[in-house]
Design a protein around this motif. Structure first.
Motif, PDB file in Angstrom:
ATOM      1  N   ASP A 195      12.537 -28.000 -42.794  1.00  0.00           N
ATOM      2  CA  ASP A 195      12.215 -26.580 -42.884  1.00  0.00           C
ATOM      3  C   ASP A 195      10.871 -26.342 -42.221  1.00  0.00           C
ATOM      4  O   ASP A 195       9.949 -27.157 -42.350  1.00  0.00           O
ATOM      5  CB  ASP A 195      12.165 -26.116 -44.343  1.00  0.00           C
ATOM      6  CG  ASP A 195      11.962 -24.615 -44.466  1.00  0.00           C
ATOM      7  OD1 ASP A 195      12.499 -23.887 -43.629  1.00  0.00           O
ATOM      8  OD2 ASP A 195      11.265 -24.184 -45.399  1.00  0.00           O
ATOM      9  N   GLN A 228      13.867 -20.289 -37.710  1.00  0.00           N
ATOM     10  CA  GLN A 228      13.275 -18.979 -38.003  1.00  0.00           C
ATOM     11  C   GLN A 228      13.145 -18.194 -36.698  1.00  0.00           C
ATOM     12  O   GLN A 228      12.513 -18.633 -35.743  1.00  0.00           O
ATOM     13  CB  GLN A 228      11.897 -19.123 -38.648  1.00  0.00           C
ATOM     14  CG  GLN A 228      11.275 -17.780 -39.029  1.00  0.00           C
ATOM     15  CD  GLN A 228       9.833 -17.904 -39.479  1.00  0.00           C
ATOM     16  OE1 GLN A 228       9.198 -18.932 -39.270  1.00  0.00           O
ATOM     17  NE2 GLN A 228       9.302 -16.859 -40.076  1.00  0.00           N
ATOM     18  N   ASP A 251       9.094 -22.218 -49.732  1.00  0.00           N
ATOM     19  CA  ASP A 251       8.896 -20.795 -49.491  1.00  0.00           C
ATOM     20  C   ASP A 251       7.554 -20.397 -50.095  1.00  0.00           C
ATOM     21  O   ASP A 251       7.198 -20.855 -51.176  1.00  0.00           O
ATOM     22  CB  ASP A 251      10.042 -19.997 -50.121  1.00  0.00           C
ATOM     23  CG  ASP A 251       9.960 -18.515 -49.825  1.00  0.00           C
ATOM     24  OD1 ASP A 251      10.400 -18.118 -48.739  1.00  0.00           O
ATOM     25  OD2 ASP A 251       9.466 -17.765 -50.680  1.00  0.00           O
ATOM     26  N   TYR A 288      10.086 -13.722 -44.548  1.00  0.00           N
ATOM     27  CA  TYR A 288       8.876 -13.597 -43.745  1.00  0.00           C
ATOM     28  C   TYR A 288       9.064 -12.577 -42.633  1.00  0.00           C
ATOM     29  O   TYR A 288      10.162 -12.394 -42.119  1.00  0.00           O
ATOM     30  CB  TYR A 288       8.515 -14.945 -43.123  1.00  0.00           C
ATOM     31  CG  TYR A 288       8.151 -16.001 -44.125  1.00  0.00           C
ATOM     32  CD1 TYR A 288       7.128 -15.793 -45.041  1.00  0.00           C
ATOM     33  CD2 TYR A 288       8.840 -17.196 -44.170  1.00  0.00           C
ATOM     34  CE1 TYR A 288       6.802 -16.755 -45.972  1.00  0.00           C
ATOM     35  CE2 TYR A 288       8.521 -18.165 -45.088  1.00  0.00           C
ATOM     36  CZ  TYR A 288       7.497 -17.947 -45.991  1.00  0.00           C
ATOM     37  OH  TYR A 288       7.184 -18.908 -46.908  1.00  0.00           O
ATOM     38  N   ASP A 310       8.444 -22.715 -41.532  1.00  0.00           N
ATOM     39  CA  ASP A 310       8.287 -21.265 -41.634  1.00  0.00           C
ATOM     40  C   ASP A 310       6.950 -20.848 -41.035  1.00  0.00           C
ATOM     41  O   ASP A 310       5.908 -21.399 -41.415  1.00  0.00           O
ATOM     42  CB  ASP A 310       8.331 -20.805 -43.098  1.00  0.00           C
ATOM     43  CG  ASP A 310       9.699 -21.024 -43.738  1.00  0.00           C
ATOM     44  OD1 ASP A 310      10.701 -20.878 -43.019  1.00  0.00           O
ATOM     45  OD2 ASP A 310       9.744 -21.328 -44.937  1.00  0.00           O
TER      46      ASP A 310
END
Length: 408
Positions: free
Chosen positions: A292, A244, A334, A340, A294
């Motif tokens: 992942d 990200q 998510d 985002y 975020d």
């Protein structure tokens, strides 16, 4: 040693091996920290793409308590998922049993993107896909809508990134062979394993090239304009997933084979990207192949801890504030509709947790087994080592018993 004493010793060894190994498992399970934690400050639903190698892939939606609201299968695996503004879910997928196979034998596998509408019952309202030679290492791993209405897609089968108009026409494509030396046919080997692409500016994309341990910044009309981890240093990135872009000088990455979440910052003096903030565990459980991470609008970090079959939310100090169990082998989670915002880099440099040292053979066997069957999250490589010692001890004891009987 008399036959009778040999049999007694053998029987004792067999009993000790079984009881000891069972006791190790019972104690480990009893003292293992809980995998789920809920708090009242999380009011959002969480959508999860479940890859699953043992059962059907699923898209799962969890409530604030970590309980399943609904799920949808009809695929061998799901990967990237994102909530759209209208409440639907955009998901990349792999499914088998298609008749439209092009040059491949029918039935075949397809990979691509789906939009799943949860109301009144979860169903597919849009699908774009294409046939692939194999359902392994050939998936579309990531997709997102651009402001233009195009779909931006990362294709692992042909190692490319492209955009798709609403009518299904490709409007732009970047092939990895423009930058890397390619094999004769990328569809026959897991060459680069491109597993993520994100828009980070106007016609500017961040691409994750897993097998090269690199992130690329690709621009339309220019190609590759920046490489993160040029030297392929596995202490910086090691088979990473889902980076990200936080700013021009900060990237958050699920550094999968290093079993950590790492924030890379650009060194102003050298221009190189270096680890500045990293987390190795959550809730007393070491990360195992996280895929992942975020940065949420509230500053927390949402992590998909794949082999531990859980989703966790960490605050800025690395403390776990929320978690939920999601069998089997979740890929990505998510939280809020749409992509985002850029988020903010970590306030200060530091390392949260030290991780765990893996036993070369036993940890590898355990990691491989987790791709086939759901195992307890607390099971570690050293449990297999203890089990191996117990097995050898049992065999020796059994041999002593058998030999003692033959000598009578």
């Amino acid at each position: 040693m008399t036959p009778r004493s040999g049999r007694r010793l053998g029987a004792g060894l067999m009993a000790v091996s079984l009881v000891s190994f069972a006791l190790v498992l019972v104690v480990s399970a009893a003292v293992a920290p809980p995998i789920s934690k809920t708090t009242t400050n999380n009011a959002e639903k969480t959508v999860v793409g479940v890859q699953s190698t043992a059962t059907e892939g699923r898209v799962v939606v969890l409530d604030a308590a970590g309980e399943q609201v609904w799920d949808f299968g009809h695929a061998a695996s799901y990967h990237d998922v994102s909530r759209l503004q209208n409440g639907s879910i955009l998901a990349s997928f792999m499914a088998r049993g298609y008749d439209d196979c092009g040059s491949y034998e029918s039935p075949c596998a397809h990979t691509g993107v789906r939009i799943i509408d949860p109301e009144p019952n979860p169903r597919i309202v849009y699908e774009w896909s294409f046939p692939v030679r194999t359902s392994g290492d050939s998936e579309v791993h990531d997709a997102e809508f651009l402001p233009t209405g195009e779909l931006l897609i990362a294709d692992m089968d042909r190692e490319r990134v492209f955009t798709l108009a609403p009518n299904g026409t490709k409007t732009w494509q970047w092939n990895a062979s423009e930058f890397y030396d390619s094999p004769p046919d990328p569809t026959r080997t897991d060459w680069l394993h491109i597993n993520d692409v994100d828009r980070i500016g106007e016609d500017r994309y961040l691409v994750s090239v897993r097998n090269a341990h690199q992130l690329l910044v690709v621009e339309r009309g220019e190609g590759v304009v920046e490489v993160v981890n040029e030297n392929r240093d596995t202490s910086v990135l090691n088979y990473q997933h889902n980076p990200q872009w936080l700013s021009e000088n900060a990237i958050l990455v699920a550094d999968s084979e290093n079993d950590r979440i790492v924030e890379l910052h650009r060194n102003e003096s050298t221009g190189q990207w270096e680890p500045a903030w990293q987390v190795h565990d959550a809730g007393g459980i070491n990360f195992d192949w996280p895929r992942d991470a975020d940065r949420l609008p509230n500053g927390n970090t949402l992590v998909t801890d794949s082999r531990n079959n859980r989703i966790v939310e960490l605050n800025e100090s690395g403390e776990m504030v929320w978690s939920a169990r999601v069998p089997t082998v979740p890929y990505e989670a998510d939280r809020d509709p749409g992509e985002y915002p850029a988020g903010e880099p970590a306030d200060s440099e530091g390392v949260v947790g030290s991780g765990t040292t893996k036993l070369p053979v036993f940890s590898y066997l355990l990691d491989s087994a987790r791709h086939v069957v759901a195992l307890p999250y607390w099971l570690a490589g050293w449990h297999l080592a203890v089990g191996f010692v117990a097995f050898v001890t049992f065999v020796v004891g059994f041999w002593l018993v058998v030999r003692g009987r033959k000598r009578q």
